[in-house]
Design a protein around this motif. Structure first.
Motif, PDB file in Angstrom:
ATOM      1  N   PRO A 177       0.802  -1.221   0.000  1.00 53.19           N
ATOM      2  CA  PRO A 177       0.000   0.000   0.000  1.00 53.19           C
ATOM      3  C   PRO A 177       0.843   1.284   0.000  1.00 53.19           C
ATOM      4  O   PRO A 177       0.386   2.320  -0.421  1.00 53.19           O
ATOM      5  CB  PRO A 177      -0.821  -0.102   1.287  1.00 53.19           C
ATOM      6  N   ARG A 178       2.090   1.181   0.442  1.00 51.77           N
ATOM      7  CA  ARG A 178       2.908   2.382   0.543  1.00 51.77           C
ATOM      8  C   ARG A 178       4.031   2.440  -0.474  1.00 51.77           C
ATOM      9  O   ARG A 178       4.581   3.506  -0.714  1.00 51.77           O
ATOM     10  CB  ARG A 178       3.507   2.476   1.932  1.00 51.77           C
ATOM     11  N   LYS A 179       4.423   1.296  -1.024  1.00 52.88           N
ATOM     12  CA  LYS A 179       5.578   1.321  -1.911  1.00 52.88           C
ATOM     13  C   LYS A 179       5.396   0.353  -3.077  1.00 52.88           C
ATOM     14  O   LYS A 179       5.124  -0.828  -2.890  1.00 52.88           O
ATOM     15  CB  LYS A 179       6.839   0.941  -1.135  1.00 52.88           C
ATOM     16  N   HIS A 180       5.565   0.870  -4.262  1.00 55.91           N
ATOM     17  CA  HIS A 180       5.552   0.048  -5.464  1.00 55.91           C
ATOM     18  C   HIS A 180       6.902  -0.654  -5.588  1.00 55.91           C
ATOM     19  O   HIS A 180       7.946  -0.038  -5.431  1.00 55.91           O
ATOM     20  CB  HIS A 180       5.303   0.933  -6.694  1.00 55.91           C
ATOM     21  N   ARG A 181       6.881  -1.952  -5.863  1.00 57.37           N
ATOM     22  CA  ARG A 181       8.121  -2.694  -6.082  1.00 57.37           C
ATOM     23  C   ARG A 181       8.440  -2.649  -7.569  1.00 57.37           C
ATOM     24  O   ARG A 181       7.606  -3.037  -8.381  1.00 57.37           O
ATOM     25  CB  ARG A 181       7.959  -4.128  -5.621  1.00 57.37           C
ATOM     26  N   PRO A 182       9.631  -2.214  -7.943  1.00 59.59           N
ATOM     27  CA  PRO A 182       9.980  -2.101  -9.371  1.00 59.59           C
ATOM     28  C   PRO A 182      10.413  -3.455  -9.952  1.00 59.59           C
ATOM     29  O   PRO A 182      11.585  -3.687 -10.222  1.00 59.59           O
ATOM     30  CB  PRO A 182      11.132  -1.102  -9.355  1.00 59.59           C
ATOM     31  N   LEU A 183       9.458  -4.362 -10.128  1.00 64.77           N
ATOM     32  CA  LEU A 183       9.764  -5.713 -10.581  1.00 64.77           C
ATOM     33  C   LEU A 183       9.291  -5.948 -12.008  1.00 64.77           C
ATOM     34  O   LEU A 183       8.278  -5.385 -12.444  1.00 64.77           O
ATOM     35  CB  LEU A 183       9.118  -6.740  -9.647  1.00 64.77           C
ATOM     36  N   GLN A 184      10.021  -6.824 -12.697  1.00 62.65           N
ATOM     37  CA  GLN A 184       9.694  -7.157 -14.077  1.00 62.65           C
ATOM     38  C   GLN A 184       9.957  -8.642 -14.285  1.00 62.65           C
ATOM     39  O   GLN A 184      11.002  -9.160 -13.872  1.00 62.65           O
ATOM     40  CB  GLN A 184      10.559  -6.323 -15.013  1.00 62.65           C
ATOM     41  N   LEU A 185       9.037  -9.323 -14.948  1.00 65.00           N
ATOM     42  CA  LEU A 185       9.218 -10.744 -15.237  1.00 65.00           C
ATOM     43  C   LEU A 185      10.342 -10.934 -16.244  1.00 65.00           C
ATOM     44  O   LEU A 185      10.369 -10.288 -17.288  1.00 65.00           O
ATOM     45  CB  LEU A 185       7.918 -11.340 -15.798  1.00 65.00           C
ATOM     46  N   VAL A 186      11.280 -11.813 -15.918  1.00 64.11           N
ATOM     47  CA  VAL A 186      12.341 -12.193 -16.848  1.00 64.11           C
ATOM     48  C   VAL A 186      11.918 -13.454 -17.589  1.00 64.11           C
ATOM     49  O   VAL A 186      11.961 -13.512 -18.816  1.00 64.11           O
ATOM     50  CB  VAL A 186      13.679 -12.433 -16.109  1.00 64.11           C
ATOM     51  N   ALA A 187      11.493 -14.472 -16.835  1.00 64.28           N
ATOM     52  CA  ALA A 187      11.091 -15.740 -17.448  1.00 64.28           C
ATOM     53  C   ALA A 187      10.302 -16.573 -16.452  1.00 64.28           C
ATOM     54  O   ALA A 187      10.452 -16.423 -15.237  1.00 64.28           O
ATOM     55  CB  ALA A 187      12.319 -16.522 -17.895  1.00 64.28           C
ATOM     56  N   VAL A 188       9.464 -17.447 -16.999  1.00 62.19           N
ATOM     57  CA  VAL A 188       8.831 -18.481 -16.194  1.00 62.19           C
ATOM     58  C   VAL A 188       9.778 -19.675 -16.261  1.00 62.19           C
ATOM     59  O   VAL A 188       9.991 -20.250 -17.330  1.00 62.19           O
ATOM     60  CB  VAL A 188       7.428 -18.843 -16.718  1.00 62.19           C
ATOM     61  N   VAL A 189      10.371 -20.026 -15.139  1.00 64.23           N
ATOM     62  CA  VAL A 189      11.371 -21.088 -15.089  1.00 64.23           C
ATOM     63  C   VAL A 189      10.718 -22.463 -15.135  1.00 64.23           C
ATOM     64  O   VAL A 189      11.241 -23.393 -15.739  1.00 64.23           O
ATOM     65  CB  VAL A 189      12.252 -20.930 -13.829  1.00 64.23           C
ATOM     66  N   GLY A 190       9.572 -22.603 -14.506  1.00 65.13           N
ATOM     67  CA  GLY A 190       8.865 -23.880 -14.482  1.00 65.13           C
ATOM     68  C   GLY A 190       7.565 -23.721 -13.745  1.00 65.13           C
ATOM     69  O   GLY A 190       7.236 -22.637 -13.252  1.00 65.13           O
ATOM     70  N   GLY A 191       6.828 -24.816 -13.657  1.00 64.22           N
ATOM     71  CA  GLY A 191       5.578 -24.744 -12.916  1.00 64.22           C
ATOM     72  C   GLY A 191       4.701 -25.953 -13.101  1.00 64.22           C
ATOM     73  O   GLY A 191       5.044 -26.906 -13.809  1.00 64.22           O
ATOM     74  N   ASP A 192       3.568 -25.902 -12.429  1.00 65.00           N
ATOM     75  CA  ASP A 192       2.578 -26.970 -12.445  1.00 65.00           C
ATOM     76  C   ASP A 192       1.196 -26.341 -12.538  1.00 65.00           C
ATOM     77  O   ASP A 192       1.019 -25.175 -12.182  1.00 65.00           O
ATOM     78  CB  ASP A 192       2.634 -27.777 -11.141  1.00 65.00           C
ATOM     79  N   THR A 193       0.248 -27.135 -12.992  1.00 64.82           N
ATOM     80  CA  THR A 193      -1.146 -26.699 -13.004  1.00 64.82           C
ATOM     81  C   THR A 193      -1.982 -27.697 -12.228  1.00 64.82           C
ATOM     82  O   THR A 193      -1.613 -28.875 -12.095  1.00 64.82           O
ATOM     83  CB  THR A 193      -1.717 -26.576 -14.427  1.00 64.82           C
TER      84      THR A 193
END
Length: 124
Positions: free
Chosen positions: A53-69
């Motif tokens: 609520p007080r601070k925006h994090r300056p983040l950006q996606l580089v890649a999806v390394v892996g995952g599951d559904t």
């Protein structure tokens, strides 16, 4: 009271027959580079970046390394992803694990970031 009994039984059967993904199996994502998976990962990073609520994090996606559904029901799916995320202020990259719930093809407002946690700093 007697007329409520069939409704209570029906509700109990529905809850038992359609649990909230508790018994569903996680299936590995064969290709985490697909457009859909990247969009889900990007959604998670954007929501997480703006969650404070007080601070925006300056983040950006580089890649999806892996995952599951995991299917939840009615076309809704949980996506458990490992993401490489860049901090655009510091230039450092870290790994995060997140769980996003949504229905492919639905509006962005129906998607939810259920959890997100820092795993480790990524070494290149």
């Amino acid at each position: 009271m007697r007329s409520l009994l069939p409704l209570l039984v029906a509700a109990l059967v529905a809850v038992t027959a359609f649990p909230d993904g508790a018994d569903a199996v996680w299936t590995p994502i064969a290709n985490p580079g697909t457009l859909l998976v990247k969009q889900v990962g990007n959604f998670a990073v954007i929501v997480y970046s703006n969650a404070g609520p007080r601070k925006h994090r300056p983040l950006q996606l580089v890649a999806v390394v892996g995952g599951d559904t995991q299917p939840v029901g009615n076309g809704v799916t949980d996506y458990r992803l490992v993401l490489a995320v860049n901090n655009t202020d510091t230039g450092s990259t870290a790994m995060y694990q997140c769980v996003v719930r949504g229905k492919p093809g639905s509006r962005a407002t129906t998607w939810v970031l259920r959890s997100s946690r820092y795993i480790r700093r990524r070494h290149s």
